[in-house]
Design an enzyme around this catalytic site. Structure first.
Site, short mmCIF file in Angstrom:
data_model
loop_
_atom_site.label_atom_id
_atom_site.label_comp_id
_atom_site.label_asym_id
_atom_site.label_seq_id
_atom_site.Cartn_x
_atom_site.Cartn_y
_atom_site.Cartn_z
N LYS A 1 -7.63 7.96 -0.92
CA LYS A 1 -8.82 8.34 -0.38
C LYS A 1 -9.48 9.61 -1.05
O LYS A 1 -9.78 10.72 -0.18
CB LYS A 1 -8.81 8.41 1.22
CG LYS A 1 -8.24 7.36 1.96
CD LYS A 1 -8.14 7.61 3.50
CE LYS A 1 -7.86 6.33 4.30
NZ LYS A 1 -6.31 6.24 4.10
N ASP A 51 -3.38 4.13 -2.03
CA ASP A 51 -4.59 4.76 -0.93
C ASP A 51 -4.46 6.30 -0.42
O ASP A 51 -3.72 6.73 0.32
CB ASP A 51 -4.10 4.06 0.43
CG ASP A 51 -4.99 4.36 1.73
OD1 ASP A 51 -6.21 4.84 1.25
OD2 ASP A 51 -4.52 4.24 2.82
N LYS A 53 0.71 -1.12 0.14
CA LYS A 53 -0.05 -0.06 -0.14
C LYS A 53 0.84 1.41 -0.14
O LYS A 53 1.75 1.39 0.87
CB LYS A 53 -1.02 0.05 1.27
CG LYS A 53 -1.78 1.25 1.26
CD LYS A 53 -2.61 1.17 2.25
CE LYS A 53 -2.19 1.48 3.80
NZ LYS A 53 -1.83 3.01 3.80
N ARG A 86 3.13 -1.11 10.70
CA ARG A 86 4.12 -0.95 11.67
C ARG A 86 4.48 -2.44 11.91
O ARG A 86 5.68 -2.82 12.56
CB ARG A 86 3.80 -0.11 12.68
CG ARG A 86 4.08 1.33 12.51
CD ARG A 86 3.53 2.16 13.20
NE ARG A 86 1.80 2.06 13.21
CZ ARG A 86 1.06 3.00 13.86
NH1 ARG A 86 1.46 4.11 14.30
NH2 ARG A 86 -0.31 2.99 13.60
N ASP A 90 -13.92 14.64 -3.30
CA ASP A 90 -13.92 15.92 -3.84
C ASP A 90 -15.62 15.98 -4.67
O ASP A 90 -16.04 15.11 -4.70
CB ASP A 90 -12.85 16.19 -4.53
CG ASP A 90 -12.42 17.92 -4.62
OD1 ASP A 90 -13.20 18.68 -4.78
OD2 ASP A 90 -11.16 18.21 -4.43
N THR A 116 -10.81 3.46 10.61
CA THR A 116 -10.61 2.60 11.71
C THR A 116 -10.03 3.13 12.86
O THR A 116 -10.06 2.61 13.85
CB THR A 116 -9.64 1.20 11.48
OG1 THR A 116 -8.43 1.80 10.84
CG2 THR A 116 -10.61 0.15 10.52
#
Length: 238
Positions: free
Chosen positions: A61, A59, A32, A214, A64, A122
């Site tokens: 997102k 990614d 990603k 991570r 608009d 999330t």
């Protein structure tokens, strides 16, 4: 598309990314690329990763007005990523415009990137949603509403929590993708995610792809950590 783990390349530079990818030899990954990396390195980082044979979830997102999203997606389609996304809160017209842009920007003979929509981040709790977004229904109801709207718009799936994936799959079917961040091994810290889950929980919920950052990228042995997630998904006792 590939294995069920999408590795979030949350790095600030190309050098960090390539150093990380070098630790996986010739193994094909699904990775990603988010805002931090894309805004620092631009489209060139996509080409560098693609040259190594990896699949990419871009990614960004997008959220608009429909025409702007359409134009942006037309440009992004040329990068030949495998998966892109928008915010479902942008509405049905915007999501349909995103698909139009992807169709227009995809060259003949190339496969159009799959497109999914973010329901609720999330990192968002139900309390936050109600207080800050003034959405007074339960969080799961909001997520399912956005998922239904996404499918009606013709998109391929949603970004959601593992805790909502089973509900979405039951209502919208097995072919509707659920891509879930916030996946941790039992020993990992939750970080800034509110709705976290383990790989075995995600598998049982019917998740399509789990996004892991991570826990792999900050590991002393990223390849070993990556394999742990694959094994946990497959039910191998660690």
């Amino acid at each position: 598309m590939g294995k069920p783990v999408i590795i979030a390349l949350d790095f600030a530079s190309k050098d960090e990314v390539l150093t990380f990818l070098n630790r996986f030899s010739n193994e094909q990954l699904f990775v990603k690329v988010g805002m931090e990396l894309f805004y620092q390195e631009g489209p060139a980082i996509i080409h560098d990763i693609k040259e190594r044979g990896h699949q990419i979830f871009l990614d960004l997102k997008l959220h608009d007005i429909p025409n702007t999203v359409k134009s942006a997606m037309k440009g992004l389609a040329k990068l030949q990523c495998d998966l892109v996304n928008v915010h479902a809160a942008g509405g049905q017209e915007m999501m349909m415009a995103a698909l139009e842009g992807l169709d227009q920007g995809t060259s003949a003979g190339q496969r159009r990137p799959l497109c999914i929509a973010v329901t609720q981040l999330t990192s968002t709790s139900e309390e936050q949603m109600k207080k800050e977004q003034l959405i007074q229904v339960p969080l799961k109801e909001s997520v399912l509403h956005y998922a239904k709207l996404t499918k009606q718009s013709g998109l391929n799936g949603v970004v959601c929590s593992s805790h909502e994936a089973a509900m979405i799959r039951e209502v919208l079917g097995n072919d509707f993708l659920t891509v879930t961040p916030g996946i941790r091994l039992k020993e990992d810290a939750a970080g800034d995610q509110k709705r976290v889950a383990t790989p075995d929980f995600a598998k049982k919920a019917g998740v399509s792809y789990m996004v892991v950052g991570r826990s792999i990228t900050k590991s002393e042995n990223p390849h070993e950590s990556y394999q742990k997630f694959i094994q946990a998904w497959e039910g191998v006792q660690l």
